[in-house]
Design an enzyme around this catalytic site. Structure first.
Site, PDB file in Angstrom:
ATOM      1  N   ASP A 294       0.876  -1.171   0.000  1.00 20.13           N
ATOM      2  CA  ASP A 294       0.000   0.000   0.000  1.00 20.13           C
ATOM      3  C   ASP A 294       0.913   1.221   0.000  1.00 20.13           C
ATOM      4  OD1 ASP A 294      -2.078   1.790   0.071  1.00 20.13           O
ATOM      5  OD2 ASP A 294      -3.139   0.829   1.730  1.00 20.13           O
TER       6      ASP A 294
HETATM    7  C1  BGC Z   1      -5.005   3.395   0.176  1.00 15.35           C
HETATM    8  C2  BGC Z   1      -5.112   2.412  -0.971  1.00 15.35           C
HETATM    9  C3  BGC Z   1      -4.896   3.129  -2.279  1.00 15.35           C
HETATM   10  C4  BGC Z   1      -3.571   3.848  -2.259  1.00 15.35           C
HETATM   11  C5  BGC Z   1      -3.281   4.590  -3.529  1.00 15.35           C
HETATM   12  C6  BGC Z   1      -3.748   4.220   0.095  1.00 15.35           C
HETATM   13  O1  BGC Z   1      -3.782   5.239   1.037  1.00 15.35           O
HETATM   14  O2  BGC Z   1      -5.054   2.693   1.397  1.00 15.35           O
HETATM   15  O3  BGC Z   1      -6.358   1.778  -0.950  1.00 15.35           O
HETATM   16  O4  BGC Z   1      -4.942   2.200  -3.314  1.00 15.35           O
HETATM   17  O5  BGC Z   1      -3.579   4.784  -1.182  1.00 15.35           O
HETATM   18  O6  BGC Z   1      -4.152   5.643  -3.692  1.00 15.35           O
END
Ligand code: BGC
Length: 757
Positions: A294
């Protein structure tokens, strides 16, 4: 501005593909090759040789190996970390509006990877796109074929924008914490339903030659302290709940990427958790794609790489030094080769080499129609006293009240936010928390759609800010329809399950509003726009309740169709609605002591998530999992059990039943099969193991067979045996139930079968 806010606002641009605008501060930190690729140029600026064509035959693995064999170490390292060096200000924005990016390698014909969110439609930063109803609405449809279409819309529109990796498949089992601000992105609380719906979405995305992604692996079930929450759960509890949903999603869809989550499990950060990443996901389930972190969820170089992380996102804070630690012998070269193999394999598997994208306009009209169907199939009719609904087109006066229903329907916030076609209906508001996430009202007017359904009626609107004025409008109308809404977003959890107005400068007490209107008009209908469960102190006062979730781009017409019976509600709750937060496993959400120290979130309920928890505690929720009314009635007659468990090739049980529409209008019923395992297993009294949604004309009937296959990815008849470390069929007596919700009162016993002597 917080760092996270900056990350979201995209205030610093690496390069905007159309205008080639480049931020100097970011560029200073970029290698030249990356700058050129970011700006649409080649990643090999001095290239003089003809690019090598990718292999065109062989399996995805063979083709990946053939490319890998030609790569330099630098090229390999480029594939395993986001395309910018670590930025101390955490301001990341990439070409094509992507949230992540890996530059291509032109001399090997390896295309760039553009990553963008999209759990409920294409991510906001990419461009205007179809705002689908919440993912949870798709789950409430209990229809995997329709769920494939949902994924198809996302995949098609991403592809049309030139995005080839979708960060969309949120499959966290938020039944553990229904106040989770990302509930709207998920597929509910049951691992089998969530896993099957997720798999269908992912399949739909990948069929468009866009790599799909399952996230957030695993136990990212609350947003409060999400980067330091340490999930404590026993192996069996996890295997039969959160991990089972992921297992089904991975196996059924052949998804080619999985995102490890911010939180820890058993004291180890998930992006360096070798048990989760290598033992379970890769070795156990045979996951062949790659694991990405993530965003900023990587915590180490050596531990993460050795544990099974294949790609750091969105930058190179840790994997930028992978080359050095390999030279030092701390990470084997074979691990880097395997990371790159997995990424290339995913690209070949999904067709990134074979089907180059064409950037073109999205099919907005066709996709809006699909969005409307999803909503009409997924909205759940929770109450309908005295046949209040459907409304008669001849109704003379209607009061429409609250939630900006004159112009819009609500959507959920955070990285899953969509920029709806037509633009937001109202100016942006940034509630705090979470601050970086804006409230977007989708431009679809329930008021107009209601007026269109009842052209002769006097339809008037009150915004709900003055309950007395709203009640007086209701008193002078034949029918009152109160729209209530609960905004939620990534980065926050809800303070309670009571309606809390986070979107208006002067918050409206919506519970009081409903009560005031209901006191003024006995024909009060409540339409809820929420990401998940809400409690309803006014339930006894109103005559009808429709849970519309966040209804998406065509939410207005869909809701009007449902209220007037042009569409017959057939959604079933994919999540239990508790009577109060006191019924939850953790009535108070565990909170972190500070922003850096890991803190325990004890999932002592293990596999007893959602309805299994309520059943195990003898609690009666407000509305049970699987529940939903219709404008017609159904009978389930002559249920019978067929036991084929002795078959060595295809051990299964089957439930045969005749479903009949015994009412006056067409409608769809979901026949649900639940299983009670032998008492010795200590399982909940019944678990969902199969279902079928059947659409029937009035008076029609259909004989159906619901097969529950022990070899299915959902292991429906088994329990996870900690001793053998395997799914196991327990000896003893099993009971098979059939019904139209998980509540014991709605289930009838179809039969029993015995395993062993
Ligand atoms: C989120 C993800 C997301 C990523 C990119 C993160 O903060 O938890 O779900 O895909 O950001 O935007």
């Amino acid at each position: 501005m917080s760092l996270r806010q900056g990350l979201r606002s995209g205030s610093v641009q690496v390069c905007q593909s159309s205008v080639k605008k480049v931020s100097a501060s970011i560029l200073l930190s970029l290698p030249l090759a990356a700058i050129l690729a970011a700006c649409g140029g080649s990643s090999t600026p001095t290239q003089t040789t003809t690019p090598v064509s990718p292999p065109t035959s062989g399996t995805a693995d063979e083709r990946a190996d053939a490319v890998l064999a030609q790569m330099t170490q630098a090229q390999k390292l480029q594939m395993v970390a986001g395309g910018v060096a670590s930025d101390p200000n955490l301001n990341y924005a990439f070409p094509r509006g992507a949230g992540g990016w890996i530059p291509g390698i032109a001399q090997l014909s390896i295309p760039a990877l553009y990553f963008a969110d999209g759990s409920v439609g294409v991510a906001y930063s990419v461009g205007p796109a179809t705002a689908l109803p919440s993912s949870i609405a798709s789950a409430a449809g209990w229809d995997t074929n329709a769920a494939v279409q949902y994924g198809t819309v996302i995949g098609t529109e991403l592809s049309d924008y030139g995005i080839n990796v979708n960060l969309g498949g949120n499959t966290n089992l938020i039944g553990r914490e229904p106040r989770d601000g990302r509930t709207f992105e998920t597929k509910g609380e049951d691992p089998i339903l969530a896993g099957k719906i997720a798999a269908a979405h992912l399949e739909g995305v990948q069929a468009q030659h866009v790599i799909a992604d399952m996230k957030h692996y695993a136990y990212n079930d609350q947003e409060t302290g999400r980067t330091t929450a340490n999930a404590i759960i026993d192996e069996r509890g996890g295997r039969e709940s959160d991990l089972l949903a992921f297992e089904i999603g991975v196996k059924d869809s052949n998804v080619q990427s999985v995102m490890c989550s911010y939180n820890l499990t058993g004291g180890t950060y998930n992006c360096e958790n070798s048990h989760l990443l290598t033992d379970v996901l890769k070795n156990g389930w045979g996951f062949s794609g790659f694991v990405m972190s993530d965003w900023l969820a990587t915590h180490s170089t050596v531990n993460a790489a050795n544990a099974g992380l294949d790609q750091e996102q969105p930058d190179q804070e840790y994997f930028g030094s992978l080359g050095t630690v390999i030279q030092d012998g701390l990470v084997p070269q074979s691990r880097l080769d395997n990371m790159v193999h997995r990424i290339l394999r995913a690209m070949f598997q999904v067709g990134l080499f074979d089907y180059p994208q064409t950037i073109q306009p999205i099919p907005a009209a066709a996709d809006a129609a699909i969005a409307q169907q999803v909503e009409e199939n997924g909205a759940v009719l929770l109450k309908n006293a005295n046949g209040q609904l459907p409304l008669n087109a001849g109704v003379q006066s209607i009061a429409v009240i609250g939630s900006h229903a004159d112009v819009a329907v609500l959507s959920g916030g955070g990285s899953a936010q969509v920029q709806p076609v037509g633009g937001p209906a109202l100016p942006s508001v940034y509630p705090c928390p979470p601050c970086w996430s804006q409230v977007v009202w989708d431009p679809s007017s329930p008021l107009k759609a209601i007026q269109a359904m009842a052209p002769g009626a006097n339809v008037q609107f009150a915004d709900g800010s003055n309950p007395t004025a709203a009640a007086s409008l209701a008193a002078s109308s034949q029918v009152a329809i109160v729209f209530v809404s609960q905004w939620e977003s990534e980065g926050m959890d809800l303070p309670s399950l009571n309606l809390t107005d986070l979107t208006d400068a002067t918050p409206i007490d919506q519970d009081a509003l409903v009560s005031a209107v209901a006191a003024a008009n006995p024909h009060t209908i409540v339409v809820i726009e929420s990401g998940g469960a809400v409690v309803m102190p006014w339930l006894g006062q109103v005559s009808a309740v429709l849970e519309a979730w966040y209804p998406g781009q065509n939410g207005g017409p869909a809701i009007a169709d449902l209220l007037f019976g042009k569409a017959n509600p057939s959604g079933k709750l994919p999540i239990t609605f508790p009577a109060s937060v006191a019924q939850l496993p953790r009535p108070t959400i565990p909170t972190p002591p500070d922003s850096t120290t890991p803190f325990a979130v004890n999932y002592f309920e293990g596999f007893n998530v959602g309805y299994k928890w309520y059943d195990s505690q003898g609690l009666t929720p407000l509305f049970p999992f699987g529940f939903g009314l219709s404008y017609t009635t159904f009978s389930l007659t002559n249920p019978a059990l067929v036991n084929n468990l002795s078959s060595t090739s295809d051990p299964n049980i089957q439930v045969t039943v005749t479903v009949a529409n015994t009412g006056a209008v067409a409608g769809a019923e979901v026949a649900q099969v639940y299983l009670g395992l032998p008492a010795s297993t200590d399982e909940p009294p019944h678990r969902l193991v199969g279902w079928q949604k059947v659409m029937l004309q009035p008076g029609a009937s259909q004989a159906i067979t619901i097969e529950v296959d022990e070899n299915d990815s959902s292991h429906p008849l088994s329990y996870w045996d900690e001793t053998s470390g395997a799914w196991t069929l327990a000896p003893g007596q099993y009971t098979v139930y059939l019904g139209d919700s998980s509540s014991a009162a709605s289930l009838t016993t179809v039969g029993t079968f015995t395993v062993g002597s």
